[in-house]
Enzyme design. Structure first.
Site, PDB file in Angstrom:
ATOM      1  N   CYS A  27       0.864  -1.182   0.000  1.00 20.43           N
ATOM      2  CA  CYS A  27       0.000   0.000   0.000  1.00 20.43           C
ATOM      3  C   CYS A  27       0.900   1.232   0.000  1.00 20.43           C
ATOM      4  O   CYS A  27       2.088   1.131  -0.340  1.00 20.43           O
ATOM      5  CB  CYS A  27      -0.984  -0.012   1.175  1.00 20.43           C
ATOM      6  SG  CYS A  27      -0.221   0.017   2.817  1.00 20.43           S
ATOM      7  N   ARG A  41      -3.285  -0.648   5.509  1.00 21.98           N
ATOM      8  CA  ARG A  41      -3.883  -1.743   4.733  1.00 21.98           C
ATOM      9  C   ARG A  41      -2.957  -2.937   4.560  1.00 21.98           C
ATOM     10  O   ARG A  41      -3.348  -4.078   4.832  1.00 21.98           O
ATOM     11  CB  ARG A  41      -4.327  -1.217   3.349  1.00 21.98           C
ATOM     12  CG  ARG A  41      -5.478  -0.245   3.425  1.00 21.98           C
ATOM     13  CD  ARG A  41      -5.659   0.507   2.115  1.00 21.98           C
ATOM     14  NE  ARG A  41      -4.539   1.420   1.858  1.00 21.98           N
ATOM     15  CZ  ARG A  41      -4.379   2.151   0.767  1.00 21.98           C
ATOM     16  NH1 ARG A  41      -5.288   2.067  -0.203  1.00 21.98           N
ATOM     17  NH2 ARG A  41      -3.358   2.960   0.626  1.00 21.98           N
ATOM     18  N   ASP A  77      -8.291   3.745   1.304  1.00 23.97           N
ATOM     19  CA  ASP A  77      -7.301   4.129   2.306  1.00 23.97           C
ATOM     20  C   ASP A  77      -8.038   4.594   3.560  1.00 23.97           C
ATOM     21  O   ASP A  77      -8.744   5.602   3.528  1.00 23.97           O
ATOM     22  CB  ASP A  77      -6.443   5.265   1.733  1.00 23.97           C
ATOM     23  CG  ASP A  77      -5.316   5.648   2.665  1.00 23.97           C
ATOM     24  OD1 ASP A  77      -5.334   5.237   3.847  1.00 23.97           O
ATOM     25  OD2 ASP A  77      -4.424   6.382   2.217  1.00 23.97           O
TER      26      ASP A  77
HETATM   27  P1  4NP Z   1      -1.787   2.804   4.110  1.00 22.14           P
HETATM   28  O1  4NP Z   1      -2.436   4.145   4.700  1.00 22.14           O
HETATM   29  O2  4NP Z   1      -1.261   3.149   2.725  1.00 22.14           O
HETATM   30  O3  4NP Z   1      -2.930   1.859   4.064  1.00 22.14           O
HETATM   31  O4  4NP Z   1      -0.696   2.392   5.063  1.00 22.14           O
HETATM   32  C1  4NP Z   1      -1.731   5.342   4.769  1.00 22.14           C
HETATM   33  C2  4NP Z   1      -0.906   5.567   5.847  1.00 22.14           C
HETATM   34  C3  4NP Z   1      -0.211   6.760   5.958  1.00 22.14           C
HETATM   35  C4  4NP Z   1      -0.360   7.732   4.979  1.00 22.14           C
HETATM   36  C5  4NP Z   1      -1.184   7.485   3.892  1.00 22.14           C
HETATM   37  C6  4NP Z   1      -1.868   6.289   3.790  1.00 22.14           C
HETATM   38  N1  4NP Z   1       0.339   8.959   5.102  1.00 22.14           N
HETATM   39  O5  4NP Z   1       0.117   9.836   4.244  1.00 22.14           O
HETATM   40  O6  4NP Z   1       1.131   9.123   6.035  1.00 22.14           O
END
Ligand code: 4NP
Length: 151
Positions: free
Chosen positions: A3, A9, A117
């Site tokens: 991800c 995720r 997300d």
């Molecule tokens: P992930 O969610 O891609 O599912 O781990 C996110 C976690 C952090 C961020 C964006 C999406 N961020 O911008 O820090």
């Protein structure tokens, strides 16, 4: 499992799929396309929903997807189309590209649906993500265990 941050995720997908496969025959890992959370624990909300379902994902730490992952892994499941583009950009050849799959196509073939997300939402987003990943991982585990799908 890939991800953006490798804290919401993909750590769930990693923990869920690993729980459905034996570690003698399968290696499951996760990574983020970004460098935002290298070395971090999964998000507390991912840890909490996993724990509620009987999975401990606190052994995981954030890392960034690297080109060598194309050599280590036979299948690279991405959560959304932007992850897909970012991973495919790093591919060296068509074999690398052929390993990259949108994970929800394992539940809804060819629909190109995305795992939303949940980072900026509430706890219900994590419940929803867990449930869709659990179904997708059941389908992946079933496929991987059928010998015809092994490389
Ligand atoms: P992930 O969610 O891609 O599912 O781990 C996110 C976690 C952090 C961020 C964006 C999406 N961020 O911008 O820090």
């Amino acid at each position: 499992m890939v991800c953006l941050g490798n804290i919401c995720r993909s750590p769930l997908a990693h923990g869920i799929l690993a729980s459905k496969l034996d570690t003698e025959n399968f290696q499951v890992d996760s990574a983020g396309t970004s460098n935002y959370h290298i070395g971090s624990l999964p998000d507390q909300r991912s840890i909490a929903i996993a724990r509620k379902k009987g999975l401990d994902i606190t052994n995981q730490r954030g890392r960034q997807f690297k080109v060598e992952d194309f050599d280590t892994f036979d299948y690279i499941y991405v959560m959304d189309k932007s992850n897909f583009e970012n991973v495919v950009k790093m591919a060296r050849n068509t074999e690398d590209i052929s390993k990259v799959k949108l994970i929800l196509n394992e539940s809804f073939p060819n629909k190109n649906l995305e795992v939303p997300d949940p980072y900026y939402g509430g706890d219900s987003g994590f419940d929803n993500v867990y449930n869709m990943l659990d179904i997708a991982c059941n389908n992946i585990a079933k496929k991987l265990k059928s010998t015809s799908y092994l490389r």
